[in-house]
Write a protein that holds these residues in place. Structure first.
Motif, mmCIF file in Angstrom:
data_model
loop_
_atom_site.group_PDB
_atom_site.id
_atom_site.type_symbol
_atom_site.label_atom_id
_atom_site.label_comp_id
_atom_site.label_asym_id
_atom_site.label_seq_id
_atom_site.Cartn_x
_atom_site.Cartn_y
_atom_site.Cartn_z
ATOM 1 N N UNK A 91 0.820 -1.211 0.000
ATOM 2 C CA UNK A 91 0.000 0.000 0.000
ATOM 3 C C UNK A 91 0.859 1.267 0.000
ATOM 4 N N UNK A 92 2.172 1.088 -0.108
ATOM 5 C CA UNK A 92 3.078 2.240 -0.051
ATOM 6 C C UNK A 92 3.877 2.319 -1.352
ATOM 7 N N UNK A 93 3.308 2.954 -2.385
ATOM 8 C CA UNK A 93 3.981 2.971 -3.692
ATOM 9 C C UNK A 93 5.373 3.594 -3.650
ATOM 10 N N UNK A 94 5.618 4.475 -2.699
ATOM 11 C CA UNK A 94 6.951 5.099 -2.625
ATOM 12 C C UNK A 94 8.036 4.041 -2.435
ATOM 13 N N UNK A 95 7.690 2.928 -1.784
ATOM 14 C CA UNK A 95 8.697 1.889 -1.555
ATOM 15 C C UNK A 95 9.142 1.263 -2.872
ATOM 16 N N UNK A 96 8.178 1.015 -3.756
ATOM 17 C CA UNK A 96 8.516 0.425 -5.059
ATOM 18 C C UNK A 96 9.323 1.421 -5.891
ATOM 19 N N UNK A 97 8.946 2.689 -5.816
ATOM 20 C CA UNK A 97 9.690 3.703 -6.588
ATOM 21 C C UNK A 97 11.121 3.846 -6.078
ATOM 22 N N UNK A 98 11.263 3.905 -4.764
ATOM 23 C CA UNK A 98 12.619 3.999 -4.204
ATOM 24 C C UNK A 98 13.464 2.808 -4.632
ATOM 25 N N UNK A 99 12.841 1.632 -4.646
ATOM 26 C CA UNK A 99 13.564 0.424 -5.060
ATOM 27 C C UNK A 99 14.134 0.609 -6.466
ATOM 28 N N UNK A 100 13.333 1.204 -7.367
ATOM 29 C CA UNK A 100 13.809 1.439 -8.735
ATOM 30 C C UNK A 100 15.016 2.376 -8.755
ATOM 31 N N UNK A 101 14.946 3.451 -7.989
ATOM 32 C CA UNK A 101 16.084 4.390 -7.978
ATOM 33 C C UNK A 101 17.328 3.748 -7.385
ATOM 34 N N UNK A 102 17.137 3.053 -6.268
ATOM 35 C CA UNK A 102 18.294 2.432 -5.618
ATOM 36 C C UNK A 102 18.919 1.339 -6.479
ATOM 37 N N UNK A 103 18.095 0.680 -7.313
ATOM 38 C CA UNK A 103 18.620 -0.411 -8.158
ATOM 39 C C UNK A 103 19.777 0.051 -9.029
ATOM 40 N N UNK A 104 19.801 1.349 -9.303
ATOM 41 C CA UNK A 104 20.843 1.866 -10.193
ATOM 42 C C UNK A 104 22.167 2.106 -9.499
ATOM 43 N N UNK A 105 22.181 2.014 -8.178
ATOM 44 C CA UNK A 105 23.449 2.214 -7.476
ATOM 45 C C UNK A 105 23.944 0.923 -6.807
ATOM 46 N N UNK A 106 23.318 -0.195 -7.177
ATOM 47 C CA UNK A 106 23.737 -1.481 -6.603
ATOM 48 C C UNK A 106 24.099 -2.421 -7.753
ATOM 49 N N UNK A 107 25.250 -3.075 -7.667
ATOM 50 C CA UNK A 107 25.620 -3.990 -8.754
ATOM 51 C C UNK A 107 25.038 -5.390 -8.505
ATOM 52 N N UNK A 108 24.887 -6.112 -9.600
ATOM 53 C CA UNK A 108 24.407 -7.491 -9.507
ATOM 54 C C UNK A 108 25.403 -8.324 -8.695
ATOM 55 N N UNK A 109 26.684 -8.056 -8.911
ATOM 56 C CA UNK A 109 27.715 -8.790 -8.156
ATOM 57 C C UNK A 109 27.542 -8.588 -6.657
ATOM 58 N N UNK A 110 27.248 -7.354 -6.265
ATOM 59 C CA UNK A 110 27.059 -7.076 -4.839
ATOM 60 C C UNK A 110 25.855 -7.853 -4.303
ATOM 61 N N UNK A 111 24.802 -7.914 -5.097
ATOM 62 C CA UNK A 111 23.608 -8.656 -4.665
ATOM 63 C C UNK A 111 23.925 -10.138 -4.508
ATOM 64 N N UNK A 112 24.698 -10.656 -5.453
ATOM 65 C CA UNK A 112 25.026 -12.084 -5.409
ATOM 66 C C UNK A 112 25.931 -12.435 -4.232
ATOM 67 N N UNK A 113 26.559 -11.411 -3.670
ATOM 68 C CA UNK A 113 27.478 -11.645 -2.548
ATOM 69 C C UNK A 113 26.768 -11.615 -1.198
ATOM 70 N N UNK A 114 25.541 -11.140 -1.157
ATOM 71 C CA UNK A 114 24.817 -11.044 0.124
ATOM 72 C C UNK A 114 24.661 -12.449 0.718
ATOM 73 N N UNK A 115 25.293 -12.705 1.872
ATOM 74 C CA UNK A 115 25.332 -14.085 2.375
ATOM 75 C C UNK A 115 23.955 -14.683 2.679
ATOM 76 N N UNK A 116 23.021 -13.870 3.162
ATOM 77 C CA UNK A 116 21.692 -14.409 3.477
ATOM 78 C C UNK A 116 20.961 -14.804 2.201
#
Ligand code: TRP
Length: 339
Positions: A91-116
């Motif tokens: 119910x909080x569209x701002x969360x989805x929008x923020x996710x889109x903006x933040x996606x541009x400053x995170x690399x796929x490699x960094x995501x793949x390294x997240x241990x959890x």
């Protein structure tokens, strides 16, 4: 890392994936702590339905049917919606929008390294069918946390990598902005140690049938305690038994109100002469007593679904304003504030 509650008022954001009913592990690890935090701090709890979909899109009713159950679980353990804002992620569209903006400053490699995430991907056996949303859920979780300007995030230790990634994103955005737009957050770990699953082997998981849900019936509690892992070498009542790794004693430590009595029981068990049937009976009585009022309140709340929806709606409305405000600030960092 913070291990005790700071005395000054903090903005707290925490949440749970809506993928099933909450259990005793949640109760010991986080729910009790949230109940005590709500008096002194500005606390929001997010029912993370969108995050729940990241590995359940093929079976969305698992998520949708869990939402109100999770809210009833919160209320049943003492979360008070007048003190804690309870809101719904979708119910909080701002969360989805923020996710889109933040996606541009995170690399796929960094995501793949997240241990959890890495161990979840492995245990869920995704391989080439890994949903993009699942790999990127730490970004969405960073959106959840930063959108509320949260400074303190009570979580289990498996969530520490999410906090780390959130703070990396915060630093990237702030450095792009050249000023502190977002706040870094600290994890708040519960003092209680992690409750083991009833089989003593695995992480608690509903599908493994090794949890005791907050809404468990008397019969379910009894069956779960009876099947609990004890000391496999404790064959006869007279044999000395081991307390370490014996799930019955770990649960007695977590739930029995009389610490002295539990310590006497342990000594008796270690020297021999105390059977597993007896220790299980003591634990069962104790858990029946702890869970009875919770179960009854939970049932009462679930009878009035309209009230549960109203609580979520009101909490989401307040949260929509807060999160929209942060979204505008982040858009401005990228120069997207023409009108
Ligand atoms: N990842 C958390 C879990 O698996 C749920 C969650 C979603 C969360 N958003 C959050 C936790 C923000 C803390 C803060 O239970």
């Amino acid at each position: 890392m913070t291990n005790q509650t700071n005395t000054e008022r903090q903005v707290i954001l925490t949440g749970d994936r809506a993928t099933g009913p909450l259990h005793l592990g949640h109760y010991v690890g986080s729910l009790k702590q949230r109940v005590s935090l709500q008096d002194e701090h500005d606390q929001t709890i997010l029912v993370a339905d969108m995050q729940g979909l990241t590995d359940n899109a093929h079976n969305p009713s698992k998520v949708s049917s869990s939402i109100l159950n999770v809210v009833a679980d919160y209320l049943a353990v003492g979360i008070d919606p007048r003190k804690t804002t309870v809101c719904l992620q979708s119910q909080l569209p701002a969360l989805a929008e923020l996710t889109m903006y933040y996606s541009n400053v995170v690399t796929v490699t960094r995501l793949e390294r997240n241990p959890t995430v890495k161990s979840e991907i492995k245990s869920k056996g995704f391989e080439r069918s890994l949903p993009a949303g699942f790999l990127t859920y730490p970004i969405s979780q960073a959106a959840d946390i930063t959108a509320f300007n949260a400074t303190l995030v009570p979580v289990g230790d498996d969530q520490l990598p999410m906090i780390e990634q959130t703070n990396e994103i915060v630093r990237k955005i702030n450095s792009l902005a050249g000023k502190p737009v977002l706040k870094e957050c600290k994890p708040l770990l519960s003092n209680a140690s992690r409750l083991p699953s009833t089989d003593g082997k695995n992480k608690m998981s509903k599908s493994m049938g090794n949890t005791i849900n907050l809404g468990a019936t008397e019969k379910e509690i009894s069956t779960a305690v009876r099947s609990m892992y004890t000391d496999p070498d404790h064959l006869k009542v007279e044999d000395p038994g081991k307390v370490e790794g014996n799930v019955v004693f770990t649960y007695l430590d977590a739930f029995h109100p009389d610490i002295k009595y539990v310590s006497q029981l342990k000594k008796h068990y270690q020297r021999g002469g105390l059977g597993d049937g007896t220790t299980k009976k003591i634990l069962e009585e104790c858990l029946q007593e702890v869970l009875k009022p919770i179960r009854e309140r939970r049932e009462k709340y679930l009878k009035d679904k309209a009230q549960l929806i109203d609580i979520l709606r009101a909490g989401s409305e307040i949260s929509r304003e807060k999160t929209n405000d942060i979204l505008l600030r982040v858009k401005s960092v990228f120069g997207l504030n023409l009108f």
